[in-house]
Design a protein around this motif. Structure first.
Motif, short mmCIF file in Angstrom:
data_model
loop_
_atom_site.label_atom_id
_atom_site.label_comp_id
_atom_site.label_asym_id
_atom_site.label_seq_id
_atom_site.Cartn_x
_atom_site.Cartn_y
_atom_site.Cartn_z
N ALA A 30 54.71 5.17 -21.57
CA ALA A 30 53.30 5.15 -22.01
C ALA A 30 52.60 6.46 -21.65
N LEU A 31 52.90 6.98 -20.45
CA LEU A 31 52.28 8.23 -20.02
C LEU A 31 52.78 9.40 -20.87
N ALA A 32 54.08 9.39 -21.18
CA ALA A 32 54.66 10.46 -22.02
C ALA A 32 53.98 10.49 -23.39
N LYS A 33 53.73 9.31 -23.96
CA LYS A 33 53.04 9.24 -25.26
C LYS A 33 51.61 9.76 -25.14
N MET A 34 50.97 9.42 -24.02
CA MET A 34 49.57 9.80 -23.83
C MET A 34 49.41 11.32 -23.76
N ILE A 35 50.34 11.99 -23.05
CA ILE A 35 50.19 13.44 -22.87
C ILE A 35 51.09 14.23 -23.84
N ASP A 36 51.89 13.48 -24.62
CA ASP A 36 52.78 14.09 -25.62
C ASP A 36 53.76 15.08 -24.98
N LYS A 37 54.31 14.67 -23.85
CA LYS A 37 55.32 15.49 -23.17
C LYS A 37 56.40 14.58 -22.62
#
Length: 205
Positions: A30-37
């Motif tokens: 979820a965090l990776a999707k949020m920051i696109d990294k």
């Protein structure tokens, strides 16, 4: 009288640890999707701790931390707390905002961002728990506190003392580029909710 953390057996603890592993994985995604990294994650540590041991794990009672609180409602009730050392909080907001702010103070935009990140990460844990148990579990709007670890942790000790002295703690380490973030996720179900939770997982003795 409901079951408490002190009374859990090995199989029940293993199930709770598995929930921690799945929840942490979903939180990283979820965090990776949020920051696109791309976010890497170390294997989370899941343990039952006494409240008094927690500040030392975070770096001591005087360590500045961000604490994000939620009330859990639905088929089980209780509280969730997501704790981050202030340094990790800054790393997270730097990741999100693609900047490199070395100061310790958190402005309003950063506080709002860390609250939203806490909301997304805690929501990931709760979604995992809900999917595994088929229980309807909701979390309240988050409230944020920034203070020393000892001061923030004194709140759950006062509020949840009726549960005994222990808490289920999931320690998650997330890595993105040069940023490393260590977060501590606490699940503190109300006493009667432990039986509901364990029954739904098929491991109530």
């Amino acid at each position: 009288m409901g079951i408490t953390l002190d009374e859990l057996n090995g199989i029940q603890l293993d199930v709770l640890k598995e929930i921690g592993n799945i929840g942490a994985g979903n939180a990283a995604t979820a965090l990776a999707k949020m920051i696109d990294k791309k976010i890497d994650m170390n294997v989370p540590k899941v343990q039952i701790l006494e409240f008094k041991e927690v500040p030392e794990l975070i770096g001591g009672e005087e360590t500045p931390v961000c604490g994000i609180y939620f009330r859990v409602e639905g088929d089980i009730t209780g509280h969730i707390m997501f704790l981050l050392a202030l340094k990790s909080s800054k790393s997270l907001t730097n990741m999100l905002m693609a900047r490199d702010d070395e100061t310790e103070a958190m402005d309003e935009i950063e506080q709002s961002a860390i609250q939203e990140i806490g909301n997304i990460l805690s929501g990931s844990y709760v979604s995992s728990l809900s999917a595994l148990t088929n229980l309807n579990i909701k979390i309240s709007i988050p409230s944020l506190a920034i203070d020393m670890a000892g001061a923030i942790l004194s709140v759950p000790v006062i509020q949840y003392g009726q549960m005994g002295d222990k808490v289920l703690l999931i320690e998650t380490e997330l890595i993105e580029g040069g940023h490393q973030v260590k977060g501590f996720f606490f699940l503190i179900p109300d006493m009667e909710s432990f039986e509901t939770l364990l029954s739904s997982l098929g491991v109530l003795k």
